[in-house]
Write an enzyme that holds these catalytic residues in place. Structure first.
Site, PDB file in Angstrom:
ATOM      1  N   CYS A   7     -27.085   0.623 -20.831  1.00 33.20           N
ATOM      2  CA  CYS A   7     -26.995   0.474 -22.294  1.00 33.20           C
ATOM      3  C   CYS A   7     -25.824  -0.409 -22.733  1.00 33.20           C
ATOM      4  O   CYS A   7     -25.734  -0.785 -23.902  1.00 33.20           O
ATOM      5  CB  CYS A   7     -26.879   1.844 -22.941  1.00 33.20           C
ATOM      6  SG  CYS A   7     -28.097   2.990 -22.305  1.00 33.20           S
TER       7      CYS A   7
ATOM      8  N   HIS B 236     -24.419   1.072 -29.832  1.00 34.72           N
ATOM      9  CA  HIS B 236     -25.657   1.337 -29.091  1.00 34.72           C
ATOM     10  C   HIS B 236     -26.360   2.524 -29.759  1.00 34.72           C
ATOM     11  O   HIS B 236     -25.725   3.521 -30.100  1.00 34.72           O
ATOM     12  CB  HIS B 236     -25.297   1.647 -27.634  1.00 34.72           C
ATOM     13  CG  HIS B 236     -26.392   2.294 -26.863  1.00 34.72           C
ATOM     14  ND1 HIS B 236     -27.680   1.799 -26.844  1.00 34.72           N
ATOM     15  CD2 HIS B 236     -26.406   3.403 -26.069  1.00 34.72           C
ATOM     16  CE1 HIS B 236     -28.430   2.573 -26.076  1.00 34.72           C
ATOM     17  NE2 HIS B 236     -27.683   3.556 -25.610  1.00 34.72           N
TER      18      HIS B 236
ATOM     19  N   ASN C  73     -33.775   5.108 -28.235  1.00 36.91           N
ATOM     20  CA  ASN C  73     -32.758   4.502 -27.376  1.00 36.91           C
ATOM     21  C   ASN C  73     -33.454   3.508 -26.442  1.00 36.91           C
ATOM     22  O   ASN C  73     -34.215   3.911 -25.565  1.00 36.91           O
ATOM     23  CB  ASN C  73     -32.070   5.622 -26.595  1.00 36.91           C
ATOM     24  CG  ASN C  73     -30.994   5.126 -25.656  1.00 36.91           C
ATOM     25  OD1 ASN C  73     -30.975   3.956 -25.273  1.00 36.91           O
ATOM     26  ND2 ASN C  73     -30.101   6.004 -25.263  1.00 36.91           N
TER      27      ASN C  73
HETATM   28  O1  UT7 Z   1     -28.143   5.583 -23.648  1.00 37.67           O
HETATM   29  C1  UT7 Z   1     -27.234   6.274 -22.854  1.00 37.67           C
HETATM   30  C2  UT7 Z   1     -26.348   7.089 -23.677  1.00 37.67           C
HETATM   31  N1  UT7 Z   1     -26.938   8.380 -23.838  1.00 37.67           N
HETATM   32  C3  UT7 Z   1     -26.424   9.214 -24.717  1.00 37.67           C
HETATM   33  O2  UT7 Z   1     -25.510   8.869 -25.421  1.00 37.67           O
HETATM   34  C4  UT7 Z   1     -26.982  10.622 -24.773  1.00 37.67           C
HETATM   35  C5  UT7 Z   1     -25.884  11.583 -25.143  1.00 37.67           C
HETATM   36  N2  UT7 Z   1     -26.389  12.941 -25.244  1.00 37.67           N
HETATM   37  C6  UT7 Z   1     -27.094  13.380 -26.306  1.00 37.67           C
HETATM   38  O3  UT7 Z   1     -27.329  12.635 -27.223  1.00 37.67           O
HETATM   39  C7  UT7 Z   1     -27.513  14.823 -26.333  1.00 37.67           C
HETATM   40  O4  UT7 Z   1     -26.917  15.504 -25.240  1.00 37.67           O
HETATM   41  C8  UT7 Z   1     -29.058  15.022 -26.287  1.00 37.67           C
HETATM   42  C9  UT7 Z   1     -29.667  14.567 -27.603  1.00 37.67           C
HETATM   43  C10 UT7 Z   1     -29.647  14.243 -25.125  1.00 37.67           C
HETATM   44  C11 UT7 Z   1     -29.405  16.511 -26.109  1.00 37.67           C
HETATM   45  O5  UT7 Z   1     -28.770  17.270 -27.112  1.00 37.67           O
HETATM   46  P1  UT7 Z   1     -27.918  18.566 -26.694  1.00 37.67           P
HETATM   47  O6  UT7 Z   1     -27.445  19.171 -27.947  1.00 37.67           O
HETATM   48  O7  UT7 Z   1     -26.877  18.136 -25.711  1.00 37.67           O
HETATM   49  O8  UT7 Z   1     -29.011  19.478 -26.034  1.00 37.67           O
HETATM   50  P2  UT7 Z   1     -29.044  20.134 -24.585  1.00 37.67           P
HETATM   51  O9  UT7 Z   1     -29.457  19.116 -23.578  1.00 37.67           O
HETATM   52  O10 UT7 Z   1     -27.800  20.898 -24.321  1.00 37.67           O
HETATM   53  O11 UT7 Z   1     -30.192  21.161 -24.775  1.00 37.67           O
HETATM   54  C12 UT7 Z   1     -30.068  22.259 -25.697  1.00 37.67           C
HETATM   55  C13 UT7 Z   1     -31.377  23.011 -25.671  1.00 37.67           C
HETATM   56  C14 UT7 Z   1     -31.831  23.374 -24.264  1.00 37.67           C
HETATM   57  O12 UT7 Z   1     -32.455  24.631 -24.332  1.00 37.67           O
HETATM   58  P3  UT7 Z   1     -31.689  25.962 -23.849  1.00 37.67           P
HETATM   59  O13 UT7 Z   1     -31.316  25.696 -22.426  1.00 37.67           O
HETATM   60  O14 UT7 Z   1     -30.485  26.043 -24.759  1.00 37.67           O
HETATM   61  O15 UT7 Z   1     -32.692  27.009 -24.063  1.00 37.67           O
HETATM   62  C15 UT7 Z   1     -32.849  22.325 -23.926  1.00 37.67           C
HETATM   63  O16 UT7 Z   1     -33.801  22.770 -23.009  1.00 37.67           O
HETATM   64  O17 UT7 Z   1     -32.420  22.193 -26.220  1.00 37.67           O
HETATM   65  C16 UT7 Z   1     -33.497  22.120 -25.289  1.00 37.67           C
HETATM   66  N3  UT7 Z   1     -34.147  20.821 -25.429  1.00 37.67           N
HETATM   67  C17 UT7 Z   1     -35.126  20.608 -26.294  1.00 37.67           C
HETATM   68  N4  UT7 Z   1     -35.729  21.400 -27.184  1.00 37.67           N
HETATM   69  C18 UT7 Z   1     -36.698  20.870 -27.939  1.00 37.67           C
HETATM   70  C19 UT7 Z   1     -33.875  19.679 -24.748  1.00 37.67           C
HETATM   71  N5  UT7 Z   1     -34.693  18.702 -25.173  1.00 37.67           N
HETATM   72  C20 UT7 Z   1     -35.466  19.256 -26.127  1.00 37.67           C
HETATM   73  C21 UT7 Z   1     -36.488  18.752 -26.937  1.00 37.67           C
HETATM   74  N6  UT7 Z   1     -37.067  19.592 -27.830  1.00 37.67           N
HETATM   75  N7  UT7 Z   1     -36.896  17.478 -26.886  1.00 37.67           N
END
Ligand code: UT7
Length: 321
Positions: free
Chosen positions: A107, A248, A278
């Protein structure tokens, strides 16, 4: 920077469509990321989406393919290891006086490539450089994995840089990497194996991108402000003098963090994330091309472009438009 162009694949994958594919909701995706839809290049190669973006940038710049000295392509989803995407484009464009190579910086690809273009131009080794960023990430996204399939999209964008006298152009750049955290965003190439084994199957679980979102987010929270602080410091500019910040397009929470930290007006930070998701290296130049086409970039303005992501890599460039 004398021309830009982009190509957005026709197929639109909305949050509502994803609701029918994985256990997710429009509300979760919008709240956590800000994304509403993304484009998918069904049946198209990376070169096929890169070429129209490159042609549009060349047309916008008024340059002919023969006038290009250097082509730098950025992609994490190349069609082949060799020929590189940049060489494929050189052939298809008929840029017969150019040399061409690819940069892999995920990215951060566009800001890394713009920095290289600027360096070649400033040391006099190139006069006109075409930077092309193209990603068909849908090839390496597992559409049963809700943690990645809601985030990434396909797209291509390009910019032409040329040596010119005057005030405008790249004023400062800052590039960094943190390979110790590279596993947080993983897209594997071919596996390590015994080349003489009769069993040389590529494990299908390895073909898909994996992201530890929380780890990448933590990295970003430090990397993005550092990249902004460093380019303004180098150029002796105060953040209040900067007209645009173009990060980005990964997540609206990161964008909001930048707005809060610098006390910026929301309008100063360009966002098109809701429509493309993204798109890795294509994300920053897609913003750039959108901004130019909307007439937002005015001569004399200062704009900071920030990349961050796989590698892990990050960097920024400060441009006088
Ligand atoms: O381009 C490269 C740069 N990338 C980035 O900058 C990404 C940076 N990270 C992020 O933007 C965030 O970490 C995400 C948007 C990817 C995820 O958000 P988060 O608040 O960190 O969520 P998480 O991965 O900790 O997941 C929280 C919960 C989990 O469930 P449990 O374990 O708490 O029950 C996931 O399984 O949300 C769940 N989850 C979803 N639920 C509904 C993960 N993806 C989804 C989804 N829909 N699509």
């Amino acid at each position: 920077m004398i021309g830009t162009g982009s190509y957005q694949p026709e197929t639109c994958l909305t949050n509502q469509m994803l609701e029918g594919m994985v256990e997710t909701s429009d509300e979760w995706i919008v709240q956590r990321t800000g994304i509403k839809e993304r484009r998918i290049a069904i049946g198209k190669s990376t070169a096929e989406i890169a070429l129209p973006a490159a042609q549009r940038a060349l047309e916008d710049s008024g340059k002919s393919p023969e006038e290009i000295d250097l082509i730098i392509a950025c992609t994490a989803t190349p069609d082949s290891y060799t020929p590189s995407l940049s060489c494929v484009l050189q052939g298809k464009l008929g840029a017969k006086n150019a040399f061409a190579f690819d940069v892999i910086a995920a990215c951060s690809g566009f800001v890394y490539a713009a920095d290289i273009a600027d360096s070649y131009i400033k040391c006099g080794k190139a006069k006109t450089v075409l930077v092309v960023c193209a990603e068909v990430l849908s090839r390496i996204i597992d559409y049963t994995d809700r943690s990645t399939c809601c985030i990434f999209g396909d797209g291509a964008a390009a910019a032409v840089f040329e040596a010119r006298e005057g005030e405008e152009g790249i004023l400062s750049t800052y590039m960094r990497s943190d390979g110790s955290k590279g596993e947080a965003l993983l897209a594997k190439a071919l596996p390590v194996e015994d080349p003489f084994s009769s069993d040389r199957e590529y494990p299908s679980s390895d073909r898909f991108l994996k992201m530890d979102g929380k780890e990448v987010y933590r990295f970003t929270a430090k990397a993005v402000p550092q990249a902004i602080d460093e380019v303004i410091k180098q150029a002796g500019v105060d953040i209040s003098e900067v007209d645009w910040i173009v990060p980005h397009q990964a997540n609206t929470r990161i964008i909001d963090m930048v707005i809060r930290r610098y006390g910026l007006e929301r309008e100063k930070v360009f966002v098109n994330l809701p429509y493309y998701g993204n798109t890795s290296s294509a994300s920053v130049p897609l913003c750039l091309d959108d901004m130019r086409r909307q007439g937002l970039l005015k001569k004399g303005q200062l704009a900071i472009f920030v990349g961050f992501g796989g590698g892990l890599t990050y960097g920024s460039i400060l441009i006088r438009i």
